[in-house]
Design a protein around this motif. Structure first.
Motif, PDB file in Angstrom:
ATOM      1  N   CYS A  27       0.847  -1.198   0.000  1.00 65.53           N
ATOM      2  CA  CYS A  27       0.000   0.000   0.000  1.00 65.53           C
ATOM      3  C   CYS A  27       0.880   1.245   0.000  1.00 65.53           C
ATOM      4  O   CYS A  27       1.750   1.402   0.851  1.00 65.53           O
ATOM      5  CB  CYS A  27      -0.912   0.014   1.220  1.00 65.53           C
ATOM      6  SG  CYS A  27      -2.050  -1.385   1.202  1.00 65.53           S
ATOM      7  N   CYS A 209      -6.985  -0.889  -3.775  1.00 64.75           N
ATOM      8  CA  CYS A 209      -5.840  -1.805  -3.668  1.00 64.75           C
ATOM      9  C   CYS A 209      -6.192  -3.179  -4.235  1.00 64.75           C
ATOM     10  O   CYS A 209      -5.378  -3.800  -4.924  1.00 64.75           O
ATOM     11  CB  CYS A 209      -5.384  -1.925  -2.217  1.00 64.75           C
ATOM     12  SG  CYS A 209      -4.569  -0.419  -1.631  1.00 64.75           S
ATOM     13  N   HIS A 234      -8.109  -1.688   6.870  1.00 62.26           N
ATOM     14  CA  HIS A 234      -7.801  -1.664   5.438  1.00 62.26           C
ATOM     15  C   HIS A 234      -7.522  -3.059   4.852  1.00 62.26           C
ATOM     16  O   HIS A 234      -8.146  -3.464   3.867  1.00 62.26           O
ATOM     17  CB  HIS A 234      -6.628  -0.717   5.177  1.00 62.26           C
ATOM     18  CG  HIS A 234      -6.316  -0.526   3.732  1.00 62.26           C
ATOM     19  ND1 HIS A 234      -7.258  -0.151   2.811  1.00 62.26           N
ATOM     20  CD2 HIS A 234      -5.163  -0.687   3.036  1.00 62.26           C
ATOM     21  CE1 HIS A 234      -6.696  -0.070   1.616  1.00 62.26           C
ATOM     22  NE2 HIS A 234      -5.427  -0.400   1.719  1.00 62.26           N
ATOM     23  N   GLU A 238      -9.623  -5.416   2.313  1.00 55.79           N
ATOM     24  CA  GLU A 238      -9.058  -5.862   1.027  1.00 55.79           C
ATOM     25  C   GLU A 238      -9.276  -7.366   0.847  1.00 55.79           C
ATOM     26  O   GLU A 238      -9.626  -7.829  -0.241  1.00 55.79           O
ATOM     27  CB  GLU A 238      -7.553  -5.575   0.975  1.00 55.79           C
ATOM     28  CG  GLU A 238      -7.193  -4.155   0.603  1.00 55.79           C
ATOM     29  CD  GLU A 238      -5.696  -4.027   0.321  1.00 55.79           C
ATOM     30  OE1 GLU A 238      -5.118  -4.928  -0.325  1.00 55.79           O
ATOM     31  OE2 GLU A 238      -5.095  -3.033   0.762  1.00 55.79           O
TER      32      GLU A 238
HETATM   33 ZN   LIG Z   1      -3.973  -0.892   0.391  1.00 55.70          ZN
END
Ligand SMILES: [Zn+2]
Length: 468
Positions: A27, A209, A234, A238
């Protein structure tokens, strides 16, 4: 090589999905400002991982994104009366100045969220079609209750997350459950937007992402990296999106770097103990910052203070000086009249490589790898300083090994500064004067050399010139 996998909470032998190849997604920065020391840690950590895997012979494909649309970017752009595009492109250029300085290699792909909109929309549509996502008044949400494995990375579960949170946790968003998260946000007044089947709007942060990893690396990647603070929500999100969409495991290994504390307190803008890499680079060489960071294993917290950075500078200079001295010795060694001896440096080189690889194979333990390098630096110093009959060929190979190991860590030694011809001529004149016992002239010439910004030092191998 063993890697600590956040998913299984243990060190595991690294086995890539496809033999000989490694796909890494990390990231990247949200580009609304200069990056700070805490942001720099994953850049340096995963760049070092990439370099080490390449050193081991893997073909690595490395993707790191730029988040160029989110609340922070929008707010800052509004504040500065510029477009989000202009703001983010500006800070992407600034990112490269610092990242290049830190010798972070450019990723194979460095996509921007705003260049990935079609892929993001396609992925959201798949999630809706499969029943994992729903459309509401203000956008599209992922339904965490539909994904039974939600929480497997962070160890949270949906019930605990929602217990006691009540409607407050809905955050003013029109979603079904507090732990649901936005995939697409409907346009608000004054915000940039893109067309979608669900109206004008912009992607949520997490989905970019997943969409980029799919686009550039495929549905299953080897290593997903980032800072520890990204584990939840996060990376958890994902995983939910990616695995719900593809039906496959998203990443085999999850790697997370630890935090940086400033004078033993957590770094935060609000506390004013906040350092951008750009500011630090005004006072320290970028390599000192990288060296400082690598003196810790990436999962350990790092404590930062000026004193510790000064200590790192001293340590780094010891390595640079060792290399300059070795280069100087090699420049002076003619190999003709002298009788040279091997000092055992060849064996010590091999031992250094073994110790270095053992450390790096143990979950990228750069702290131990650095210790191996310092042992080796001491061996080279002994050979160069204490012996005046060190075999140049043996030293040349040891020096090449040392430079190779430093390169794997991304530590770049300044090229032996090219000394201008007029200075070299002065040094020759001065040596002549000394041979003729004309010490007054020799001193005058030294003064001239120093006035030009160079210093000359007399050593057993002859005069050594360097920039002051
Ligand atoms: Zn990410």
């Amino acid at each position: 090589m063993k890697i600590y996998n956040t998913m299984t909470r243990q060190k595991e032998e690294f086995v890539p999905v496809e033999a000989g190849k490694v796909k890494i997604y990390v990231c990247g920065p949200t580009v609304y400002d200069y990056f700070h020391l805490g942001n720099a840690r994953p850049f340096i950590t995963f760049d070092t991982l990439r370099r080490y895997l390449e050193y081991k012979g893997y073909k690595v494909t490395f993707v790191q994104n730029f988040t160029d649309i989110d609340d922070k970017v929008i707010n800052r752009a509004n504040l500065q009366h510029v477009s989000t595009k202009d703001l983010s492109e500006h800070y992407i250029r600034e990112y490269y100045i610092d990242a290049d300085g830190l010798n972070v290699e450019r990723a194979d792909f460095q996509p921007r969220a705003t260049d990935t909109i079609p892929e993001i929309i396609k992925m959201i549509q798949t999630l809706i079609d499969k029943g994992y996502a729903y459309v509401s008044d203000d956008g599209v949400y992922f339904s965490t209750h539909k994904f039974p494995e939600y929480g497997k990375l962070s160890g949270y579960n949906v019930e605990d997350l929602e217990e006691g949170a009540g409607n407050r946790a809905l955050n003013g968003e029109s979603k079904q459950h507090p732990s649901d998260f936005a995939l697409w946000k409907r346009k608000k007044e004054g915000e940039p937007y893109w067309e979608s089947p669900w109206g004008e709007g912009r992607p949520g942060w997490h989905i970019e992402c997943s969409a980029m990893a799919f686009k550039y690396l495929g549905e299953t990647i080897d290593i997903h990296g980032g800072g520890q603070d990204l584990v939840f929500p996060h990376h958890e999100n994902e995983i939910a999106q990616s695995e719900a969409c593809s039906g496959h495991v998203f990443a085999k290994y999850w790697m997370h770097n630890g935090f940086i504390n400033i004078d033993n307190a957590k770094m935060a803008k609000s506390k004013g103990n906040f350092f951008t890499v750009r500011d630090l680079a005004k006072h320290y060489d970028y390599m000192v910052i990288r060296f400082f960071m690598l003196n810790c294993q990436y999962r350990s917290p790092i404590n930062f203070s000026r004193d510790l950075l000064n200590a790192a500078q001293t340590g780094w200079e010891r390595i640079v000086t060792c290399i300059e001295n070795a280069r100087f010795y090699l420049d002076q060694a003619t190999g003709q009249e002298a009788v040279y001896k091997k000092s055992g440096l060849a064996d010590k080189s091999q031992a250094a490589v073994r110790a270095f690889e053992t450390a790096m194979d143990d979950d990228l333990n750069t702290a131990d790898a650095m210790a191996a390098i310092f042992d080796f630096v001491r061996d080279i110093n002994t050979a160069v300083v204490e012996e005046d009959d060190q075999d140049p060929e043996e030293l040349r190979q040891a020096l090449a090994t040392l430079l190779k190991l430093l390169d794997v860590l991304g530590l770049k030694i300044p090229q032996s500064g090219a000394i201008p011809e007029e200075i070299t001529a002065l040094v020759r004149e001065r040596s002549e004067a000394k041979v003729q016992h004309n010490y007054q002239l020799a001193d005058d010439i030294r003064t001239k050399i120093e006035a030009a910004g160079y210093q000359v030092e007399d050593t057993p191998q002859g005069p050594k010139v360097s920039a002051k």
